[in-house]
Motif scaffolding. Structure first.
Motif, short mmCIF file in Angstrom:
data_model
loop_
_atom_site.label_atom_id
_atom_site.label_comp_id
_atom_site.label_asym_id
_atom_site.label_seq_id
_atom_site.Cartn_x
_atom_site.Cartn_y
_atom_site.Cartn_z
N GLU A 18 0.83 -1.21 0.00
CA GLU A 18 0.00 0.00 0.00
C GLU A 18 0.86 1.26 0.00
OE1 GLU A 18 -3.50 2.12 2.68
OE2 GLU A 18 -3.03 0.01 3.00
N THR A 19 1.96 1.22 0.75
CA THR A 19 2.89 2.37 0.81
C THR A 19 3.41 2.73 -0.57
OG1 THR A 19 3.56 1.78 3.05
CG2 THR A 19 5.05 3.21 1.82
N ILE A 20 3.88 1.71 -1.32
CA ILE A 20 4.43 1.95 -2.66
C ILE A 20 3.35 2.50 -3.60
CG2 ILE A 20 5.43 0.85 -4.71
CD1 ILE A 20 6.77 -1.15 -2.73
N CYS A 21 2.16 1.93 -3.56
CA CYS A 21 1.09 2.33 -4.47
C CYS A 21 0.64 3.77 -4.23
CB CYS A 21 -0.09 1.38 -4.34
SG CYS A 21 0.24 -0.27 -4.96
N GLN A 22 0.84 4.28 -3.03
CA GLN A 22 0.38 5.63 -2.69
C GLN A 22 1.46 6.70 -2.86
OE1 GLN A 22 -1.17 5.19 1.29
NE2 GLN A 22 -3.10 4.32 0.59
N LEU A 23 2.65 6.31 -3.30
CA LEU A 23 3.74 7.28 -3.41
C LEU A 23 3.42 8.36 -4.45
CD1 LEU A 23 6.78 4.83 -3.22
CD2 LEU A 23 6.03 6.45 -1.45
N LYS A 24 3.81 9.58 -4.15
CA LYS A 24 3.60 10.71 -5.05
C LYS A 24 4.91 11.24 -5.63
CE LYS A 24 -0.77 10.64 -4.21
NZ LYS A 24 -1.61 9.92 -5.19
#
Length: 196
Positions: free
Chosen positions: A64-70
């Motif tokens: 989830e952390t990787i998918c939410q990176l901006k």
């Protein structure tokens, strides 16, 4: 500038780190969520099995952390394939689903697998990742699976058939080749990414 290589447990972590350091940057290999979220640039390297790397990311609660990176993220080799929806390696493996495309076994026809060695990378439109690099420049590949051309493809190469050598969706960049093993042009590509 804070630069993080996500610790996927893969063998190419340190070669990516050394290449970045050669460019004069400090870089941290980490699986700490805070390190990743606060980094200015992120690298997601990978070699080996998609199943084992996804299992590692799941175990570390990083999906989830990787998918939410901006911030800008560069996936390298298997790291690029992780951006897809599903990998057909080992039957089916659910990936990060950043792009809605499949990772499939390379249709190499008369050519052997894995695809190992130097191959020409072609692009038709300017992209910052290839700034200062000519279309047709050779980069080093080592893989048996790929993402075939999609609307997110920004560069192609051919091994039996054309496949995505590089992709981009928003802040997520991916290269199927190994820039850390591709000499001066690979370093130029890493520099371009770090300067985005």
């Amino acid at each position: 500038m804070s630069i993080v290589i996500i610790n996927t447990g893969c063998a190419n972590l340190f070669s990516v780190k050394i290449a970045i350091q050669r460019l004069g940057y400090q870089v941290l290999i980490s699986d700490n969520r805070k390190d990743i979220l606060t980094a200015k640039k992120i690298f997601l390297p990978g070699v080996g099995s998609s199943t084992s790397v996804m299992m590692m990311l799941r175990k570390k609660n990083l999906i989830e952390t990787i998918c939410q990176l901006k911030q800008p993220v560069l996936g390298i080799c298997l790291g690029m394939q992780l951006f897809s929806n599903i990998s057909l390696e080992n039957n089916r493996c659910k990936m990060l689903n950043i792009i809605p495309d499949l990772t499939v076994r390379l249709h190499s026809q008369k050519y052997s697998l894995p695809h190992i060695g130097w191959n020409n990378v072609y692009f038709h439109k300017y992209n910052i990742l290839f700034d200062g690099i000519d279309s047709g420049t050779r980069f080093y590949f080592l893989h048996s699976y790929c993402i075939y051309p999609t609307k997110y493809t920004i560069a192609l190469t051919k091994h039996g058939s054309f496949f995505s050598a590089a992709i981009k969706k928003n802040n997520f960049f991916g290269v199927q080749f190994h820039p850390e093993k591709s000499g001066i042009n690979g370093l130029q590509l890493l520099k371009n990414f770090l300067e985005i």
